[in-house]
Design a protein around this motif. Structure first.
Motif, PDB file in Angstrom:
ATOM      1  N   MET A   1       0.964  -1.115   0.039  1.00 25.01           N
ATOM      2  CA  MET A   1       0.030   0.090  -0.075  1.00 25.01           C
ATOM      3  C   MET A   1       0.925   1.360  -0.039  1.00 25.01           C
ATOM      4  O   MET A   1       1.685   1.432   0.877  1.00 25.01           O
ATOM      5  N   SER A   2       0.584   2.094  -0.947  1.00 22.84           N
ATOM      6  CA  SER A   2       1.606   3.453  -1.058  1.00 22.84           C
ATOM      7  C   SER A   2       0.756   4.396  -0.187  1.00 22.84           C
ATOM      8  O   SER A   2      -0.330   4.558  -0.308  1.00 22.84           O
ATOM      9  N   PRO A   3       1.544   5.258   0.435  1.00 21.11           N
ATOM     10  CA  PRO A   3       1.062   6.530   1.185  1.00 21.11           C
ATOM     11  C   PRO A   3       0.596   7.512   0.198  1.00 21.11           C
ATOM     12  O   PRO A   3       0.894   7.673  -0.815  1.00 21.11           O
ATOM     13  N   PRO A   4      -0.540   8.226   0.707  1.00 21.90           N
ATOM     14  CA  PRO A   4      -1.239   9.147  -0.163  1.00 21.90           C
ATOM     15  C   PRO A   4      -0.276  10.255  -0.402  1.00 21.90           C
ATOM     16  O   PRO A   4       0.837  10.520   0.292  1.00 21.90           O
ATOM     17  N   ALA A   5      -0.429  10.882  -1.608  1.00 19.39           N
ATOM     18  CA  ALA A   5       0.699  11.884  -1.847  1.00 19.39           C
ATOM     19  C   ALA A   5       0.512  13.202  -1.156  1.00 19.39           C
ATOM     20  O   ALA A   5       1.405  13.823  -1.001  1.00 19.39           O
ATOM     21  N   ASP A   6      -0.698  13.654  -0.674  1.00 22.85           N
ATOM     22  CA  ASP A   6      -0.923  14.561   0.277  1.00 22.85           C
ATOM     23  C   ASP A   6      -0.814  14.254   1.879  1.00 22.85           C
ATOM     24  O   ASP A   6      -1.406  13.426   2.349  1.00 22.85           O
ATOM     25  N   ASP A   7       0.000  14.975   2.498  1.00 24.39           N
ATOM     26  CA  ASP A   7       0.488  14.656   3.692  1.00 24.39           C
ATOM     27  C   ASP A   7      -0.827  14.799   4.480  1.00 24.39           C
ATOM     28  O   ASP A   7      -0.934  13.995   5.562  1.00 24.39           O
ATOM     29  N   ALA A   8      -1.720  15.899   4.441  1.00 22.65           N
ATOM     30  CA  ALA A   8      -2.901  15.851   5.251  1.00 22.65           C
ATOM     31  C   ALA A   8      -3.792  14.998   5.096  1.00 22.65           C
ATOM     32  O   ALA A   8      -4.612  14.792   6.068  1.00 22.65           O
ATOM     33  N   ALA A   9      -3.651  14.246   4.068  1.00 26.79           N
ATOM     34  CA  ALA A   9      -4.708  13.039   3.767  1.00 26.79           C
ATOM     35  C   ALA A   9      -4.204  11.891   4.547  1.00 26.79           C
ATOM     36  O   ALA A   9      -4.801  10.919   4.723  1.00 26.79           O
ATOM     37  N   ASP A  10      -2.954  11.784   5.006  1.00 22.50           N
ATOM     38  CA  ASP A  10      -2.382  10.776   5.758  1.00 22.50           C
ATOM     39  C   ASP A  10      -2.372  10.829   7.323  1.00 22.50           C
ATOM     40  O   ASP A  10      -1.296  11.148   7.822  1.00 22.50           O
ATOM     41  N   SER A  11      -3.445  11.067   7.907  1.00 20.64           N
ATOM     42  CA  SER A  11      -3.790  11.240   9.464  1.00 20.64           C
ATOM     43  C   SER A  11      -3.406   9.688  10.030  1.00 20.64           C
ATOM     44  O   SER A  11      -3.319   8.872   9.455  1.00 20.64           O
ATOM     45  N   PRO A  12      -3.013  10.044  11.354  1.00 20.60           N
ATOM     46  CA  PRO A  12      -2.705   8.943  12.272  1.00 20.60           C
ATOM     47  C   PRO A  12      -3.826   8.184  12.259  1.00 20.60           C
ATOM     48  O   PRO A  12      -5.191   8.343  12.421  1.00 20.60           O
ATOM     49  N   PRO A  13      -3.735   6.768  12.560  1.00 23.29           N
ATOM     50  CA  PRO A  13      -4.746   5.858  12.590  1.00 23.29           C
ATOM     51  C   PRO A  13      -5.442   6.231  14.208  1.00 23.29           C
ATOM     52  O   PRO A  13      -4.749   6.793  15.038  1.00 23.29           O
ATOM     53  N   VAL A  14      -6.532   5.855  14.233  1.00 28.34           N
ATOM     54  CA  VAL A  14      -7.331   6.179  15.566  1.00 28.34           C
ATOM     55  C   VAL A  14      -7.365   4.757  16.414  1.00 28.34           C
ATOM     56  O   VAL A  14      -7.870   3.986  15.815  1.00 28.34           O
ATOM     57  N   MET A  15      -6.986   4.975  17.673  1.00 28.58           N
ATOM     58  CA  MET A  15      -6.887   3.838  18.588  1.00 28.58           C
ATOM     59  C   MET A  15      -8.633   3.410  18.824  1.00 28.58           C
ATOM     60  O   MET A  15      -9.322   4.155  18.947  1.00 28.58           O
ATOM     61  N   PRO A  16      -8.735   1.879  18.817  1.00 22.45           N
ATOM     62  CA  PRO A  16     -10.093   1.522  18.967  1.00 22.45           C
ATOM     63  C   PRO A  16     -10.590   1.948  20.463  1.00 22.45           C
ATOM     64  O   PRO A  16      -9.975   1.837  21.315  1.00 22.45           O
ATOM     65  N   LEU A  17     -11.702   1.880  20.453  1.00 20.83           N
ATOM     66  CA  LEU A  17     -12.631   2.132  21.794  1.00 20.83           C
ATOM     67  C   LEU A  17     -12.797   0.768  22.412  1.00 20.83           C
ATOM     68  O   LEU A  17     -13.239  -0.285  22.142  1.00 20.83           O
ATOM     69  N   GLU A  18     -12.153   0.750  23.770  1.00 21.36           N
ATOM     70  CA  GLU A  18     -12.335  -0.305  24.562  1.00 21.36           C
ATOM     71  C   GLU A  18     -13.812  -0.603  24.876  1.00 21.36           C
ATOM     72  O   GLU A  18     -14.759   0.365  25.034  1.00 21.36           O
ATOM     73  N   PRO A  19     -14.466  -1.898  24.812  1.00 21.35           N
ATOM     74  CA  PRO A  19     -15.830  -2.310  25.057  1.00 21.35           C
ATOM     75  C   PRO A  19     -16.279  -1.580  26.523  1.00 21.35           C
ATOM     76  O   PRO A  19     -15.579  -1.550  27.489  1.00 21.35           O
ATOM     77  N   GLU A  20     -17.587  -1.254  26.455  1.00 18.82           N
ATOM     78  CA  GLU A  20     -18.093  -0.567  27.762  1.00 18.82           C
ATOM     79  C   GLU A  20     -17.946  -1.580  28.922  1.00 18.82           C
ATOM     80  O   GLU A  20     -18.123  -2.879  28.581  1.00 18.82           O
ATOM     81  N   ALA A  21     -18.133  -1.082  30.287  1.00 18.86           N
ATOM     82  CA  ALA A  21     -18.067  -2.110  31.248  1.00 18.86           C
ATOM     83  C   ALA A  21     -19.326  -2.720  31.101  1.00 18.86           C
ATOM     84  O   ALA A  21     -20.365  -2.198  30.760  1.00 18.86           O
ATOM     85  N   GLY A  22     -19.375  -4.104  31.259  1.00 20.38           N
ATOM     86  CA  GLY A  22     -20.297  -5.025  31.232  1.00 20.38           C
ATOM     87  C   GLY A  22     -20.743  -5.394  29.821  1.00 20.38           C
ATOM     88  O   GLY A  22     -21.582  -6.272  29.561  1.00 20.38           O
ATOM     89  N   ALA A  23     -19.918  -4.980  28.849  1.00 20.28           N
ATOM     90  CA  ALA A  23     -20.102  -5.613  27.450  1.00 20.28           C
ATOM     91  C   ALA A  23     -19.674  -6.866  27.510  1.00 20.28           C
ATOM     92  O   ALA A  23     -20.482  -7.773  26.388  1.00 20.28           O
ATOM     93  N   CYS A  24     -18.990  -7.494  28.165  1.00 16.52           N
ATOM     94  CA  CYS A  24     -18.667  -8.816  28.028  1.00 16.52           C
ATOM     95  C   CYS A  24     -19.706  -9.606  29.040  1.00 16.52           C
ATOM     96  O   CYS A  24     -19.869  -9.189  30.322  1.00 16.52           O
TER      97      CYS A  24
END
Length: 70
Positions: free
Chosen positions: A1-24
């Motif tokens: 996978m090649s990076p986007p040409a525009d730096d602004a388009a290559d934002s850092p990934p977003v960390m997933p949200l932990e399941p809420e208490a009681g989701a398990c």
């Protein structure tokens, strides 16, 4: 996978949200909501490492990383 040409388009990934208490439900589901969460965290960490490498390469390419002289 090649990076986007525009730096602004290559934002850092977003960390997933932990399941809420009681989701398990604590009934031993396979996969558990936490299995999905930890798999998403693994993908996030790999995506973040890849993004950091691209950012470092861009800085180097632009000449913004300067060698220290001792």
């Amino acid at each position: 996978m090649s990076p986007p040409a525009d730096d602004a388009a290559d934002s850092p990934p977003v960390m997933p949200l932990e399941p809420e208490a009681g989701a398990c439900c604590q009934s031993g589901c396979d996969p558990c909501v936490y299995d999905h969460y930890w798999a998403a965290v693994d993908r996030y960490e790999q995506a973040l490492a890849d993004w950091e490498i691209r950012q470092a390469a861009r800085r180097t390419k632009r000449g913004t990383i300067k060698a220290c002289s001792i």
